[in-house]
Design a protein around this motif. Structure first.
Motif, short mmCIF file in Angstrom:
data_model
loop_
_atom_site.label_atom_id
_atom_site.label_comp_id
_atom_site.label_asym_id
_atom_site.label_seq_id
_atom_site.Cartn_x
_atom_site.Cartn_y
_atom_site.Cartn_z
N LEU A 83 -28.03 28.19 -16.60
CA LEU A 83 -27.69 27.30 -17.74
C LEU A 83 -28.86 27.42 -18.78
N PRO A 84 -28.62 26.95 -19.71
CA PRO A 84 -29.69 26.87 -20.82
C PRO A 84 -30.80 26.02 -20.51
N GLU A 85 -31.80 26.51 -20.93
CA GLU A 85 -33.24 26.09 -20.39
C GLU A 85 -33.24 24.50 -20.49
N GLU A 86 -32.77 23.79 -21.40
CA GLU A 86 -33.20 22.24 -21.49
C GLU A 86 -32.02 21.58 -20.21
N GLU A 87 -31.26 22.48 -19.60
CA GLU A 87 -30.55 21.94 -18.37
C GLU A 87 -30.93 22.46 -17.16
N HIS A 88 -31.99 23.15 -17.41
CA HIS A 88 -32.50 23.90 -15.79
C HIS A 88 -32.78 22.79 -15.08
N PRO A 89 -32.51 22.76 -13.67
CA PRO A 89 -32.43 21.91 -12.68
C PRO A 89 -33.92 21.56 -11.96
N ASN A 90 -34.99 22.37 -12.59
CA ASN A 90 -36.26 22.12 -12.12
C ASN A 90 -36.68 20.87 -12.49
N LYS A 91 -36.47 20.56 -13.84
CA LYS A 91 -36.88 19.06 -14.24
C LYS A 91 -35.93 18.12 -13.70
N ALA A 92 -36.36 17.06 -12.99
CA ALA A 92 -35.41 16.15 -12.69
C ALA A 92 -35.99 14.60 -12.84
N PHE A 93 -34.98 13.82 -12.74
CA PHE A 93 -35.06 12.36 -12.91
C PHE A 93 -34.32 11.56 -11.88
N GLY A 94 -34.94 10.45 -11.57
CA GLY A 94 -34.14 9.61 -10.66
C GLY A 94 -34.74 8.13 -10.56
N TRP A 95 -34.43 7.61 -9.58
CA TRP A 95 -34.96 6.18 -9.39
C TRP A 95 -35.93 6.46 -7.87
#
Length: 361
Positions: free
Chosen positions: A4-16
């Motif tokens: 996908l486009p870089e800004e949606e690349h799954p390496n960067k993640a967030f959660g709780w």
């Protein structure tokens, strides 16, 4: 590799995540591993809240590593696949259950029982191949080897599918393995919570007669009218129990609190099987004579392998087996945990991560 486009690349993640044993969860930025050649990455849309999540965030089992991102009932949509992935493509509906890795070479793994592999890697709070700690599904993305990815059929709603990846397989597997899945058999289900209510639904879909056994008389109407059980026993009523002695081919015991098992053994026919899927903290009292008198068996079962988990999901889709859920926002998770501790849910919380999980700066 499809990306996908870089800004949606799954390496960067967030959660709780929980930061300590207080059990309070708060927003957390982290990274997933790069999507490997055999990996599937997916956007998390829903994640079930399991009672084990509550134990883990509070370190009640003494094995928690912080920060801890819980969640092992994870479903969503594929966003990226490695170039050696064979069975999944971008856009597929998928899920991950309680494990994301195993040795793949021991006897258990060769028998499609990765759940009993000595080197099983849990979906969260477990050491990964590279030494990092795994993070669970209270997050926006997941990455896992395709072997541990389950396909969700189109006719099974994703929110309802999530709890099946733990609660569902936990009760489906012992019904199958112990031969309690034959039409016409009569089984008991002890406890009418997250596990128990799914056990009733699976058993009824298999054509089995079901008696619910509970400490709570007020659950009788729910068991008989809403879940379709055939009969109901109050486990504290000795007259009721004695009247049902020797009537059950098997029992699935889902209770994790301390409780007597001797009265349950008396309910079994000769050659009957009492299967434990709950895990009380203290040892259960078990005498030999009730087992000898009737050649009865006490066994256990823990989730299931990936092949059987896929079988369970497909069975649920064919027979419209769906857990009763309460969908909540990510911001509600701490309140949901408090309610779960009080058994104030009917019967599983599911977090709508896709719509309510917001990134933090």
């Amino acid at each position: 590799m499809i990306r996908l486009p870089e800004e949606e690349h799954p390496n960067k993640a967030f959660g709780w995540a929980a930061r300590d044993s207080s059990g309070v969860l708060s927003p957390f930025n982290f990274s997933r591993r790069a999507t490997g050649e055999k990996d599937v990455a997916f956007k998390v849309l829903y994640c079930g809240i399991c009672h084990s999540d509550l134990h883990m965030v509070k370190n009640e089992w003494g094995s928690s590593v912080y920060p801890l991102v819980p969640g092992h009932e994870v479903v969503g949509e594929v966003t990226e696949v490695g170039n050696k992935v064979q069975n999944f493509k971008v856009g597929d509906r998928v899920g991950v259950g309680c494990m994301v890795g195993s040795c793949r070479s021991c006897d258990s793994c060769k028998d499609n029982l990765e759940n009993y592999c000595p080197k099983m890697i849990l979906t969260y709070g477990s050491k990964n191949y590279d030494g990092t700690i795994t993070y669970g599904g209270y997050s926006d993305t997941m990455v896992a080897d395709e072997h541990f990815i389950v396909r969700i059929p189109d006719n099974l709603p994703l929110d309802a599918a999530a709890p099946l990846l733990c609660a569902g397989i936990t009760v489906y597997s012992p019904l199958r393995y112990y031969g309690l899945d034959k039409p016409g058999l009569h089984i008991g289900v002890v406890g009418l919570g997250g596990l128990g209510h799914v056990a009733v639904k699976f058993a009824k879909a298999m054509g089995i007669k079901v008696t619910v056994i509970s400490t709570s008389p007020n659950k009788k109407k729910e068991a008989l009218e809403n879940l379709g059980a055939d009969s109901f026993l109050v486990s504290r009523d000795q007259d009721q129990l004695q009247g049902a002695n020797g009537t059950l081919d098997g029992i699935i015991d889902t209770v994790s609190a301390q409780h007597p098992v001797l009265p349950l053994l008396a309910l079994l026919k000769s050659n009957g099987k009492l299967v434990l899927v709950g895990a009380p903290e203290k040892p259960l009292e078990l005498h030999a004579f009730p087992l000898l008198q009737g050649r009865k068996l006490v066994g256990g079962s823990m989730i299931g392998g990936i092949k059987e988990t896929q079988e369970m999901i497909d069975f649920a889709a064919r027979h419209n087996v769906k857990p009763d859920i309460e969908v909540v926002a990510m911001e509600y998770v701490n309140t949901a945990m408090e309610r779960l501790l009080k058994a104030d849910v009917k019967y599983r919380f599911v977090i709508d991560t896709g719509k309510t999980l917001k990134a933090t700066s």
